[in-house]
Design a protein around this motif. Structure first.
Motif, short mmCIF file in Angstrom:
data_model
loop_
_atom_site.label_atom_id
_atom_site.label_comp_id
_atom_site.label_asym_id
_atom_site.label_seq_id
_atom_site.Cartn_x
_atom_site.Cartn_y
_atom_site.Cartn_z
N PHE A 1 0.83 -1.19 0.00
CA PHE A 1 0.00 0.00 0.00
C PHE A 1 0.87 1.26 0.00
O PHE A 1 1.88 1.31 0.70
CB PHE A 1 -0.91 -0.01 1.24
N PRO A 2 0.54 2.28 -0.82
CA PRO A 2 -0.70 2.46 -1.58
C PRO A 2 -0.69 1.84 -2.97
O PRO A 2 -1.65 2.02 -3.72
CB PRO A 2 -0.80 3.98 -1.69
N GLN A 3 0.37 1.16 -3.35
CA GLN A 3 0.38 0.45 -4.62
C GLN A 3 -0.43 -0.83 -4.50
O GLN A 3 -0.39 -1.50 -3.47
CB GLN A 3 1.81 0.12 -5.03
N LYS A 4 -1.16 -1.16 -5.54
CA LYS A 4 -1.95 -2.38 -5.53
C LYS A 4 -1.07 -3.56 -5.90
O LYS A 4 -0.32 -3.52 -6.86
CB LYS A 4 -3.12 -2.26 -6.52
N TYR A 5 -1.20 -4.61 -5.13
CA TYR A 5 -0.47 -5.84 -5.43
C TYR A 5 -1.04 -6.48 -6.69
O TYR A 5 -2.26 -6.58 -6.86
CB TYR A 5 -0.57 -6.82 -4.27
N LYS A 6 -0.15 -6.88 -7.60
CA LYS A 6 -0.55 -7.62 -8.79
C LYS A 6 0.37 -8.82 -8.94
O LYS A 6 1.60 -8.65 -9.02
CB LYS A 6 -0.48 -6.74 -10.04
N ALA A 7 -0.20 -9.99 -8.97
CA ALA A 7 0.60 -11.21 -9.09
C ALA A 7 1.41 -11.17 -10.38
O ALA A 7 0.90 -10.80 -11.45
CB ALA A 7 -0.31 -12.43 -9.08
N ILE B 1 3.07 -4.74 -19.21
CA ILE B 1 1.76 -5.03 -18.63
C ILE B 1 0.79 -4.03 -19.24
O ILE B 1 0.96 -2.82 -19.10
CB ILE B 1 1.78 -4.90 -17.09
N ASP B 2 -0.19 -4.52 -19.96
CA ASP B 2 -1.08 -3.65 -20.73
C ASP B 2 -2.19 -3.11 -19.83
O ASP B 2 -3.33 -3.56 -19.85
CB ASP B 2 -1.68 -4.40 -21.92
N SER B 3 -1.80 -2.12 -19.02
CA SER B 3 -2.74 -1.43 -18.14
C SER B 3 -2.25 -0.01 -17.97
O SER B 3 -1.14 0.33 -18.40
CB SER B 3 -2.81 -2.13 -16.78
N GLU B 4 -3.07 0.84 -17.35
CA GLU B 4 -2.66 2.23 -17.16
C GLU B 4 -1.36 2.32 -16.38
O GLU B 4 -0.43 3.03 -16.79
CB GLU B 4 -3.77 3.01 -16.44
N ASP B 5 -1.26 1.60 -15.27
CA ASP B 5 -0.02 1.67 -14.49
C ASP B 5 1.12 0.92 -15.16
O ASP B 5 2.29 1.21 -14.90
CB ASP B 5 -0.22 1.18 -13.05
N GLY B 6 0.81 -0.02 -16.04
CA GLY B 6 1.86 -0.71 -16.79
C GLY B 6 2.53 0.18 -17.81
O GLY B 6 3.69 -0.02 -18.17
N HIS B 7 1.80 1.17 -18.31
CA HIS B 7 2.35 2.10 -19.29
C HIS B 7 2.85 3.40 -18.64
O HIS B 7 3.33 4.29 -19.35
CB HIS B 7 1.29 2.45 -20.34
N GLU C 1 6.98 2.17 -14.21
CA GLU C 1 6.50 1.97 -12.85
C GLU C 1 6.19 0.51 -12.56
O GLU C 1 6.28 0.07 -11.42
CB GLU C 1 5.25 2.82 -12.60
N MET C 2 5.82 -0.25 -13.59
CA MET C 2 5.45 -1.64 -13.36
C MET C 2 5.80 -2.47 -14.58
O MET C 2 5.61 -2.04 -15.73
CB MET C 2 3.96 -1.75 -13.05
N ARG C 3 6.33 -3.65 -14.34
CA ARG C 3 6.68 -4.61 -15.38
C ARG C 3 6.48 -6.03 -14.83
O ARG C 3 6.35 -6.23 -13.63
CB ARG C 3 8.14 -4.45 -15.82
N THR C 4 6.47 -7.00 -15.74
CA THR C 4 6.55 -8.37 -15.27
C THR C 4 7.96 -8.63 -14.75
O THR C 4 8.89 -7.87 -15.03
CB THR C 4 6.25 -9.36 -16.40
N LEU C 5 8.14 -9.71 -14.04
CA LEU C 5 9.45 -10.03 -13.48
C LEU C 5 10.48 -10.24 -14.57
O LEU C 5 11.69 -10.05 -14.35
CB LEU C 5 9.34 -11.28 -12.59
#
Length: 413
Positions: free
Chosen positions: A167-173, A234-240, A225-229
């Motif tokens: 938190f405040p980032q959402k966990y994504k597997a 990751i094709d989402s708003e936070d992924g881009h 800000e976010m990538r796969t390992l």
């Protein structure tokens, strides 16, 4: 080697400007009003004029201010008031915020009742910084065990991709995020003197490897800000999402530690990334640094995690500007690049004109894109005596190196 160039020529004047802003314009606002005399710890929520607007205790902010006040006492001004302020926050952390086993609560109400528990690794990181800085300032050993406990648990959790306390980032597997690694490498570097040095450096290297090997996969200077390992999209708003503030902050952290921990190649990449990020995020029309960008032209789709605040992608936010100032001056110092020095001065003067409140002190929290104030509060969600004074402190330390060579600088900063 003697410092030369335009930065060296102008350092004396700018050192005094930055130091005055740090101690008077910014910390002067907090020094007399942040201690909570009734409940302990700090009040961090203030309106424009400095009136208290709430007394809940976000432990992020409590810990950040302990670090700041202790660092000012240790390295800038030996005024006992700074050490007393640091002790106020340190005592509150120890007595109210420790969840045990190296973990720390996130939010308490004004009476010290836990509202949100150990839900954020970031809280643990900031407390690690805080207790280490206070130990150094006070020359005390009483927190050494809890410092080591906090580090040991953090070391486990940062390396655990399934740890959900982000938190405040959402966990994504299957996803990794920039924030946890950038803050971790800085907090561990700050606390290193109280830790097993080899273990601390190993975790710092791990974080840098994730930043450049996964989130910064490629050589174009982009840190996502976010990538796969594996470094995949990751094709989402936070992924881009490209977060200029995080990138500037992360890169000056890297520049402070890369050579020392055996990753000199990352220093060169950090310098390149600062330059690229500035070119992308500097608002050529209105000045300042844009809050948030994307890698696919969908900037306007950015959604602030805090619904009450609703930051927009093109607004100017206090902490983003502060981290950009620090990164630009660090880059100018490392490279001797006059362009970076001019960019630092331009941004500093822009912030002075638009963010600084000459009537009541401190900076406004958020400006519209055109530089007009939108949120005039001086403290609140995430905003306390940290990002702005830390950046000014770091910049003053850089400038002091140049001034010291001329003999114009006192032994005490």
């Amino acid at each position: 080697m003697q410092k030369t160039g335009v930065l060296a020529e102008e350092a004396t004047v700018w050192y005094e400007i930055v130091r005055n802003c740090l101690l008077n314009d910014i910390l002067g606002f907090w020094k007399e009003r942040t201690a909570d005399q009734e409940h302990g710890g700090y009040i961090t929520s203030f309106d424009r004029e400095g009136n208290c607007t709430g007394k809940e205790k976000n432990i992020w902010l409590q810990a950040r201010q302990v670090w700041m006040f202790a660092t000012i006492y240790s390295n800038v001004e030996k005024d006992p008031a700074w050490l007393n302020l640091a002790k106020t926050g340190r005592d509150y952390l120890i007595s109210h915020a420790y969840a045990g086993n190296g973990r720390w609560y996130y939010l308490l109400d004004e009476n010290g009742t836990v509202q949100q528990g150990a839900i954020s690794l970031f809280t643990d990181m900031f407390v690690l910084m805080a207790l280490s800085a206070y130990a150094a300032a006070s020359d005390s050993t009483e927190d050494e065990n809890v410092i080591r406990e906090t580090f040991d648990r953090l070391d486990q959790n940062i390396r655990n991709e399934d740890c959900r306390d982000t938190f405040p980032q959402k966990y994504k597997a299957g996803a990794v995020s920039h924030g946890r690694y950038m803050i971790c490498l800085n907090s561990v570097a700050c606390a290193r003197g109280y830790l097993d040095g080899d273990k601390a450096d190993a975790l710092i290297r791990f974080c840098m490897d994730r930043i450049f090997g996964v989130l910064g996969h490629g050589d174009d200077g982009t840190i996502h800000e976010m990538r796969t390992l594996q470094g995949g999209y990751i094709d989402s708003e936070d992924g881009h999402r490209i977060n200029p503030g995080h990138i500037f902050e992360s890169m000056w952290f890297v520049l402070e530690q890369a050579e020392r921990v055996g990753r000199p190649e990352y220093a060169e990449r950090a310098l390149h990334t600062i330059s690229v990020t500035y070119q992308r995020s500097h608002d050529e029309k209105f000045g300042g640094i844009l809050h948030m960008l994307s890698d696919n032209g969908t900037d306007e789709q950015y959604k602030d995690w805090n619904a009450a605040r609703q930051l927009k992608w093109d607004e100017k936010v206090w902490w983003t500007q502060a981290e950009a100032l620090c990164a630009l001056l660090t880059s100018a110092d490392r490279t001797g690049d006059s362009a970076a020095w001019e960019e630092f001065k331009t941004l500093f003067l822009w912030c002075r004109e638009h963010f600084f409140d000459p009537d009541y002190g401190e900076w406004y929290a958020v400006l519209n894109r055109d530089g007009s104030p939108r949120m005039k509060l001086k403290g609140g969600i995430q905003k306390a005596a940290f990002h702005i004074p830390r950046a000014l402190y770091q910049c003053s330390c850089i400038l002091k190196k140049y001034v010291a060579e001329t003999g114009d600088c006192d032994a005490q900063t």
